[in-house]
Design an enzyme around this catalytic site. Structure first.
Site, mmCIF file in Angstrom:
data_model
loop_
_atom_site.group_PDB
_atom_site.id
_atom_site.type_symbol
_atom_site.label_atom_id
_atom_site.label_comp_id
_atom_site.label_asym_id
_atom_site.label_seq_id
_atom_site.Cartn_x
_atom_site.Cartn_y
_atom_site.Cartn_z
ATOM 1 N N HIS A 3 0.861 -1.191 0.000
ATOM 2 C CA HIS A 3 0.000 0.000 0.000
ATOM 3 C C HIS A 3 0.889 1.231 0.000
ATOM 4 C CE1 HIS A 3 -3.243 2.732 1.076
ATOM 5 N NE2 HIS A 3 -4.063 1.761 0.721
ATOM 6 N N ASP A 24 -7.889 -5.432 0.036
ATOM 7 C CA ASP A 24 -8.366 -6.320 -1.019
ATOM 8 C C ASP A 24 -7.986 -7.776 -0.807
ATOM 9 O OD1 ASP A 24 -9.665 -4.375 -2.522
ATOM 10 O OD2 ASP A 24 -7.791 -3.712 -3.421
HETATM 11 N N1 CMC Z 1 4.161 -7.486 -4.245
HETATM 12 C C1 CMC Z 1 5.494 -7.487 -4.353
HETATM 13 N N2 CMC Z 1 6.267 -6.393 -4.203
HETATM 14 C C2 CMC Z 1 5.637 -5.255 -3.924
HETATM 15 C C3 CMC Z 1 4.246 -5.174 -3.777
HETATM 16 C C4 CMC Z 1 3.511 -6.355 -3.947
HETATM 17 N N3 CMC Z 1 2.179 -6.349 -3.850
HETATM 18 N N4 CMC Z 1 3.915 -3.910 -3.498
HETATM 19 C C5 CMC Z 1 5.039 -3.202 -3.465
HETATM 20 N N5 CMC Z 1 6.103 -4.020 -3.723
HETATM 21 C C6 CMC Z 1 7.507 -3.638 -3.790
HETATM 22 C C7 CMC Z 1 7.882 -3.115 -5.165
HETATM 23 O O1 CMC Z 1 8.322 -4.149 -6.015
HETATM 24 C C8 CMC Z 1 8.975 -2.134 -4.823
HETATM 25 O O2 CMC Z 1 10.156 -2.871 -4.543
HETATM 26 P P1 CMC Z 1 11.623 -2.230 -4.766
HETATM 27 O O3 CMC Z 1 11.713 -1.097 -3.785
HETATM 28 O O4 CMC Z 1 12.549 -3.343 -4.466
HETATM 29 O O5 CMC Z 1 11.669 -1.758 -6.193
HETATM 30 C C9 CMC Z 1 8.496 -1.526 -3.500
HETATM 31 O O6 CMC Z 1 7.694 -2.539 -2.898
HETATM 32 C C10 CMC Z 1 7.678 -0.265 -3.699
HETATM 33 O O7 CMC Z 1 6.638 -0.547 -4.625
HETATM 34 P P2 CMC Z 1 5.821 0.544 -5.437
HETATM 35 O O8 CMC Z 1 4.968 -0.159 -6.442
HETATM 36 O O9 CMC Z 1 6.737 1.601 -5.902
HETATM 37 O O10 CMC Z 1 4.969 1.169 -4.261
HETATM 38 P P3 CMC Z 1 3.628 1.894 -4.378
HETATM 39 O O11 CMC Z 1 3.474 2.723 -3.193
HETATM 40 O O12 CMC Z 1 3.458 2.543 -5.706
HETATM 41 O O13 CMC Z 1 2.650 0.613 -4.308
HETATM 42 C C11 CMC Z 1 0.655 -0.478 -4.705
HETATM 43 C C12 CMC Z 1 1.373 0.596 -3.898
HETATM 44 C C13 CMC Z 1 -0.696 -0.739 -4.052
HETATM 45 C C14 CMC Z 1 0.448 0.002 -6.136
HETATM 46 C C15 CMC Z 1 1.486 -1.787 -4.739
HETATM 47 O O14 CMC Z 1 1.749 -2.224 -3.426
HETATM 48 C C16 CMC Z 1 0.798 -2.881 -5.539
HETATM 49 O O15 CMC Z 1 0.876 -2.880 -6.759
HETATM 50 N N6 CMC Z 1 0.144 -3.871 -4.853
HETATM 51 C C17 CMC Z 1 -0.564 -4.948 -5.541
HETATM 52 C C18 CMC Z 1 -1.922 -4.505 -6.023
HETATM 53 C C19 CMC Z 1 -2.883 -4.294 -4.873
HETATM 54 O O16 CMC Z 1 -3.030 -5.124 -3.998
HETATM 55 N N7 CMC Z 1 -3.597 -3.175 -4.928
HETATM 56 C C20 CMC Z 1 -4.608 -2.798 -3.917
HETATM 57 C C21 CMC Z 1 -4.150 -1.597 -3.157
HETATM 58 S S1 CMC Z 1 -5.034 -1.227 -1.668
HETATM 59 C C22 CMC Z 1 -6.680 -1.049 -2.045
HETATM 60 C C23 CMC Z 1 -7.026 -0.246 -3.208
HETATM 61 O O17 CMC Z 1 -6.469 0.829 -3.453
HETATM 62 O O18 CMC Z 1 -7.905 -0.671 -3.938
#
Ligand code: CMC
Length: 381
Positions: free
Chosen positions: A259, A313
């Site tokens: 998140h 989720d």
């Molecule tokens: N699985 C594996 N690695 C992850 C995940 C994950 N779900 N989420 C973040 N990371 C890692 C990512 O690879 C990165 O690693 P590194 O620093 O080594 O490059 C680091 O954590 C930061 O990730 P980011 O994508 O830059 O972080 P963000 O703040 O943009 O991510 C997010 C937020 C929700 C987009 C992401 O965690 C994600 O894609 N999660 C999976 C999809 C998901 O479950 N979405 C629902 C979100 S909550 C409810 C909603 O909004 O609907």
């Protein structure tokens, strides 16, 4: 070089009193009230009232709000015709977005600052979204849409319209709390998308259809559906380490984890985990809940220290799946709840409006010659 924040991470885009989140402590409040308290004591419609009007309703206010919503659940036959004309294999989020945009044509709303108009629009949207979702779910199978029943509560009526059966009260309660937990979450992608649309002074139907489009993506609301596909793909406890390690090694996202704000387990996931456990009464060793618990344990050992933990989720889909709801309806159900938060932010935006028009950092060329068509070479990347 000016400061640049990809995804606007950490950049405040508005002042708001709708909700508050503390990602380090795992705290979420709606209008100052902790979601755990709302989950325990409130109902979805009472929470909707709180989000929209900034106070808990009196008994009389709640009665009127419930009555106004139950009286507006029906949708026009031309909206049903519209839903019938959509491809049955199309995603229900697209059907919902199209139907909400069409609703705006039946109820043109120009006076976006007028209080009575705002109330009626909010009531209509909250009332009609479940009817649209349930109608599309049935029409695509060739069944007739079921008329809403005014004598049933909001959640009871939705589950009835899906199945034509009066649902078990304990399931109604769990479903209603799931809606409370999905109702609002500060400045997330879909809320921002709705606010950008509201800032042009477009009507609330257009605002909500923008937000629905944004919620659909798998990085946002679409993750609840993706979690179920992932657990079904994993299929057995023994596959978990290899499946997850492969994903993590390839920098692929594990759905339902991570998140932008929370670095501890999402407080909504904690409440939902309890419900998922309650529904998994038989403790089947291959149940989705058993698999989910093992996935969470493995993820904690691999990436827990990076703050990547279950979000809202992760367990919600397991609950809906146990209730027999089709997987592609999970995100539309999220939208049925979130419409309340979107409307609260939309009304705040109208009140203190400033057109969203951010800047960009241009990285393209300048002074390119215009090449005549006859002499143009094929473009090489
Ligand atoms: N699985 C594996 N690695 C992850 C995940 C994950 N779900 N989420 C973040 N990371 C890692 C990512 O690879 C990165 O690693 P590194 O620093 O080594 O490059 C680091 O954590 C930061 O990730 P980011 O994508 O830059 O972080 P963000 O703040 O943009 O991510 C997010 C937020 C929700 C987009 C992401 O965690 C994600 O894609 N999660 C999976 C999809 C998901 O479950 N979405 C629902 C979100 S909550 C409810 C909603 O909004 O609907």
């Amino acid at each position: 070089m000016r400061d640049f924040f990809p995804g606007l991470a950490g950049v405040p885009a508005a002042k708001s009193s709708v909700s508050f989140v503390d990602g380090a402590e795992g705290i979420l409040e709606y209008r100052g009230i902790r979601i755990e308290d709302l989950a325990e004591h409130s109902s979805f419609l009472e929470t909707a009232f709180l989000l929209l009007f900034n106070h808990l309703p009196t008994k009389l206010e709640l009665e009127h709000f419930n009555r106004d919503i139950s009286q507006r659940r029906r949708i026009k036959y031309r909206i049903i015709d519209l839903l019938k004309s959509l491809p049955e294999q199309g995603h229900p989020m697209d059907a919902l977005q199209a139907a909400v945009a069409a609703l705006g044509m039946f109820y043109p709303t120009h006076e976006v600052l007028d209080e009575a108009t705002r109330y009626l629009t909010a009531v209509r949207l909250i009332a009609k979204l479940p009817t649209i979702v349930a109608a599309f779910a049935r029409l695509r199978r060739g069944d007739e849409a079921i008329q809403p029943r005014d004598d049933l509560s909001y959640s009871e009526n939705f589950l009835y319209m899906l199945t034509e059966q009066i649902p078990d009260p304990s399931l109604v309660k769990i479903f209603d709390v799931c809606l409370i937990l999905h109702a609002e979450h500060t400045m997330n992608a879909s809320t921002f998308s709705g606010m950008v649309t509201a800032s042009t002074l477009a009507d609330p139907y257009t605002v909500i259809s923008s937000a629905i489009g944004t919620l659909k993506g798998p990085l946002h609301g679409g993750a609840n559906e993706a979690v179920i596909h992932m657990l079904e793909e994993i299929n057995s406890l023994g596959q978990i380490p290899a499946y997850l390690d492969h994903k993590l090694a390839n920098k692929e996202k594990v759905m339902g984890f991570g998140h932008r704000i929370y670095k501890v387990k999402d407080p909504r996931a904690l409440v939902m985990q309890g419900f998922a456990q309650q529904l998994d009464a038989h403790r089947d060793t291959q149940s989705l809940f058993t698999l989910a618990r093992a996935v969470e344990a493995h993820m904690e050992s691999r990436v827990g220290t990076k703050g990547i933990r279950p979000n809202v989720d992760f367990y919600s889909g397991i609950i809906y799946h146990r209730m027999g709801i089709e997987t592609d309806l999970f995100t539309p159900i999220f939208a049925m709840a979130r419409v309340t938060g979107w409307l609260a932010h939309c009304f705040e935006q109208y009140q203190e409006n400033h057109l969203f028009r951010p800047d960009q950092i241009y990285e393209g060329p300048h002074h390119r010659p215009y090449e005549p068509l006859e002499t143009r070479e094929p473009h090489s990347q």
